[in-house]
Design a protein around this motif. Structure first.
Motif, PDB file in Angstrom:
ATOM      1  N   CYS A 106       0.851  -1.188   0.000  1.00 52.19           N
ATOM      2  CA  CYS A 106       0.000   0.000   0.000  1.00 52.19           C
ATOM      3  C   CYS A 106       0.886   1.237   0.000  1.00 52.19           C
ATOM      4  CB  CYS A 106      -0.888   0.042   1.249  1.00 52.19           C
ATOM      5  SG  CYS A 106      -1.938  -1.391   1.489  1.00 52.19           S
ATOM      6  N   LEU A 107       0.337   2.320  -0.540  1.00 54.80           N
ATOM      7  CA  LEU A 107       1.055   3.596  -0.530  1.00 54.80           C
ATOM      8  C   LEU A 107       0.035   4.714  -0.395  1.00 54.80           C
ATOM      9  CD1 LEU A 107       3.849   4.931  -0.818  1.00 54.80           C
ATOM     10  CD2 LEU A 107       3.450   5.045  -3.283  1.00 54.80           C
ATOM     11  N   ASN A 108       0.276   5.632   0.535  1.00 52.52           N
ATOM     12  CA  ASN A 108      -0.680   6.721   0.745  1.00 52.52           C
ATOM     13  C   ASN A 108      -0.669   7.701  -0.425  1.00 52.52           C
ATOM     14  OD1 ASN A 108       1.906   7.691   1.389  1.00 52.52           O
ATOM     15  ND2 ASN A 108       1.045   9.251   2.753  1.00 52.52           N
ATOM     16  N   ASN A 109      -1.597   8.639  -0.417  1.00 50.16           N
ATOM     17  CA  ASN A 109      -1.736   9.494  -1.600  1.00 50.16           C
ATOM     18  C   ASN A 109      -0.590  10.482  -1.758  1.00 50.16           C
ATOM     19  OD1 ASN A 109      -2.647  11.048   0.562  1.00 50.16           O
ATOM     20  ND2 ASN A 109      -4.025  12.229  -0.715  1.00 50.16           N
ATOM     21  N   TYR A 110       0.176  10.721  -0.711  1.00 54.25           N
ATOM     22  CA  TYR A 110       1.349  11.581  -0.850  1.00 54.25           C
ATOM     23  C   TYR A 110       2.591  10.789  -1.272  1.00 54.25           C
ATOM     24  CZ  TYR A 110      -1.314  15.242   1.492  1.00 54.25           C
ATOM     25  OH  TYR A 110      -2.268  16.169   1.822  1.00 54.25           O
ATOM     26  N   GLY A 111       2.461   9.480  -1.276  1.00 53.99           N
ATOM     27  CA  GLY A 111       3.600   8.641  -1.651  1.00 53.99           C
ATOM     28  C   GLY A 111       4.692   8.603  -0.605  1.00 53.99           C
ATOM     29  N   THR A 112       4.336   8.883   0.630  1.00 51.75           N
ATOM     30  CA  THR A 112       5.347   8.992   1.682  1.00 51.75           C
ATOM     31  C   THR A 112       5.331   7.839   2.677  1.00 51.75           C
ATOM     32  OG1 THR A 112       3.798  10.337   2.956  1.00 51.75           O
ATOM     33  CG2 THR A 112       5.404  11.506   1.570  1.00 51.75           C
ATOM     34  N   VAL A 113       4.242   7.075   2.713  1.00 51.05           N
ATOM     35  CA  VAL A 113       4.125   6.026   3.734  1.00 51.05           C
ATOM     36  C   VAL A 113       3.756   4.709   3.062  1.00 51.05           C
ATOM     37  CG1 VAL A 113       3.039   5.317   5.893  1.00 51.05           C
ATOM     38  CG2 VAL A 113       3.354   7.756   5.395  1.00 51.05           C
ATOM     39  N   PRO A 114       4.742   3.881   2.744  1.00 54.84           N
ATOM     40  CA  PRO A 114       4.435   2.563   2.181  1.00 54.84           C
ATOM     41  C   PRO A 114       4.201   1.524   3.293  1.00 54.84           C
ATOM     42  CG  PRO A 114       6.791   2.880   2.162  1.00 54.84           C
ATOM     43  CD  PRO A 114       6.191   4.125   2.759  1.00 54.84           C
ATOM     44  N   HIS A 115       3.376   0.540   2.979  1.00 47.02           N
ATOM     45  CA  HIS A 115       3.199  -0.617   3.861  1.00 47.02           C
ATOM     46  C   HIS A 115       3.364  -1.868   3.009  1.00 47.02           C
ATOM     47  CE1 HIS A 115       1.698   1.260   7.579  1.00 47.02           C
ATOM     48  NE2 HIS A 115       1.184   2.176   6.776  1.00 47.02           N
ATOM     49  N   TYR A 116       4.024  -2.862   3.567  1.00 46.81           N
ATOM     50  CA  TYR A 116       4.234  -4.105   2.848  1.00 46.81           C
ATOM     51  C   TYR A 116       3.773  -5.286   3.682  1.00 46.81           C
ATOM     52  CZ  TYR A 116       7.209  -1.135  -0.007  1.00 46.81           C
ATOM     53  OH  TYR A 116       7.675  -0.122  -0.807  1.00 46.81           O
ATOM     54  N   ALA A 117       3.200  -6.263   3.000  1.00 44.55           N
ATOM     55  CA  ALA A 117       2.842  -7.506   3.680  1.00 44.55           C
ATOM     56  C   ALA A 117       4.116  -8.240   4.100  1.00 44.55           C
ATOM     57  CB  ALA A 117       2.006  -8.380   2.753  1.00 44.55           C
ATOM     58  N   ASP A 118       4.017  -9.036   5.149  1.00 44.26           N
ATOM     59  CA  ASP A 118       5.188  -9.764   5.645  1.00 44.26           C
ATOM     60  C   ASP A 118       5.808 -10.644   4.565  1.00 44.26           C
ATOM     61  OD1 ASP A 118       3.894 -10.349   9.025  1.00 44.26           O
ATOM     62  OD2 ASP A 118       4.850  -8.603   8.102  1.00 44.26           O
ATOM     63  N   VAL A 119       4.972 -11.184   3.679  1.00 45.98           N
ATOM     64  CA  VAL A 119       5.482 -12.112   2.669  1.00 45.98           C
ATOM     65  C   VAL A 119       6.395 -11.447   1.651  1.00 45.98           C
ATOM     66  CG1 VAL A 119       3.597 -13.776   2.854  1.00 45.98           C
ATOM     67  CG2 VAL A 119       3.397 -11.843   1.274  1.00 45.98           C
ATOM     68  N   VAL A 120       6.359 -10.109   1.540  1.00 42.81           N
ATOM     69  CA  VAL A 120       7.225  -9.414   0.593  1.00 42.81           C
ATOM     70  C   VAL A 120       8.112  -8.381   1.273  1.00 42.81           C
ATOM     71  CG1 VAL A 120       5.675  -9.766  -1.351  1.00 42.81           C
ATOM     72  CG2 VAL A 120       5.488  -7.665   0.030  1.00 42.81           C
ATOM     73  N   GLU A 121       7.992  -8.213   2.574  1.00 46.16           N
ATOM     74  CA  GLU A 121       8.767  -7.213   3.304  1.00 46.16           C
ATOM     75  C   GLU A 121      10.253  -7.371   3.007  1.00 46.16           C
ATOM     76  OE1 GLU A 121       7.419  -4.766   5.703  1.00 46.16           O
ATOM     77  OE2 GLU A 121       9.403  -4.002   5.177  1.00 46.16           O
ATOM     78  N   GLY A 122      10.897  -6.283   2.637  1.00 47.72           N
ATOM     79  CA  GLY A 122      12.313  -6.305   2.324  1.00 47.72           C
ATOM     80  C   GLY A 122      12.626  -6.660   0.879  1.00 47.72           C
ATOM     81  N   ARG A 123      11.615  -7.123   0.153  1.00 44.37           N
ATOM     82  CA  ARG A 123      11.833  -7.519  -1.247  1.00 44.37           C
ATOM     83  C   ARG A 123      10.977  -6.722  -2.219  1.00 44.37           C
ATOM     84  NH1 ARG A 123      10.049 -12.097  -2.720  1.00 44.37           N
ATOM     85  NH2 ARG A 123       8.638 -12.549  -0.987  1.00 44.37           N
ATOM     86  N   ALA A 124      10.113  -5.862  -1.716  1.00 43.73           N
ATOM     87  CA  ALA A 124       9.170  -5.157  -2.579  1.00 43.73           C
ATOM     88  C   ALA A 124       9.312  -3.651  -2.429  1.00 43.73           C
ATOM     89  CB  ALA A 124       7.736  -5.571  -2.236  1.00 43.73           C
ATOM     90  N   THR A 125       8.979  -2.949  -3.522  1.00 42.99           N
ATOM     91  CA  THR A 125       8.938  -1.495  -3.503  1.00 42.99           C
ATOM     92  C   THR A 125       7.714  -1.035  -4.275  1.00 42.99           C
ATOM     93  OG1 THR A 125      11.356  -1.363  -3.479  1.00 42.99           O
ATOM     94  CG2 THR A 125      10.147   0.637  -4.063  1.00 42.99           C
ATOM     95  N   ILE A 126       6.881  -0.241  -3.629  1.00 36.43           N
ATOM     96  CA  ILE A 126       5.743   0.363  -4.310  1.00 36.43           C
ATOM     97  C   ILE A 126       6.048   1.835  -4.529  1.00 36.43           C
ATOM     98  CG2 ILE A 126       4.527   0.750  -2.117  1.00 36.43           C
ATOM     99  CD1 ILE A 126       1.884   0.339  -3.656  1.00 36.43           C
TER     100      ILE A 126
END
Length: 123
Positions: A50-70
């Motif tokens: 997930c990424l907020n509308n300002y693009g400043t706060v991403p959230h990642y599921a545990d299954v991709v944490e550390g391997r994903a970038t939104i």
């Protein structure tokens, strides 16, 4: 009415990387928080990033944490997700989504959805 279309799915080798893009139309993407979800037949839809509308706060599921970038490019009305070090269990239909609330992604309550892009992780 916001419309979303995914691109970038396909066959990926185990250990490889995936980059998906979502093109928005019908409304300025800057008004929306965005996210990526995935769906496997017989299983519940799963939030990936997930990424907020300002693009400043991403959230990642545990299954991709550390391997994903939104990321997002509001000037182009697009947002992307890259996932590295893919495993076969990442095979799924990946959907982009958007909502005017920053909280909707975290509660899986997005209002607008793409139709999905199939990603198959296999050798």
């Amino acid at each position: 009415q916001l419309q979303l279309v995914e691109s970038g799915g396909g066959l990926v080798q185990p250990g490889g990387s995936l980059r998906l893009s979502c093109a928005a139309s019908g409304d300025p993407l800057a008004l929306y928080a965005v996210g990526w979800f995935r769906r496997v037949p017989g299983k519940a839809r799963e939030r990936v990033a997930c990424l907020n509308n300002y693009g400043t706060v991403p959230h990642y599921a545990d299954v991709v944490e550390g391997r994903a970038t939104i990321s997002r490019d509001d000037a182009k009305n697009t947002f992307d997700m890259q996932v590295n070090s893919l495993k076969p269990e990442a095979t799924a239909d990946y959907l982009c989504a958007a909502d005017k609330s920053d909280f909707a992604c975290l509660t899986d309550e997005m209002d607008y959805w793409g139709k999905g892009a199939l990603v198959t992780v296999s050798s």
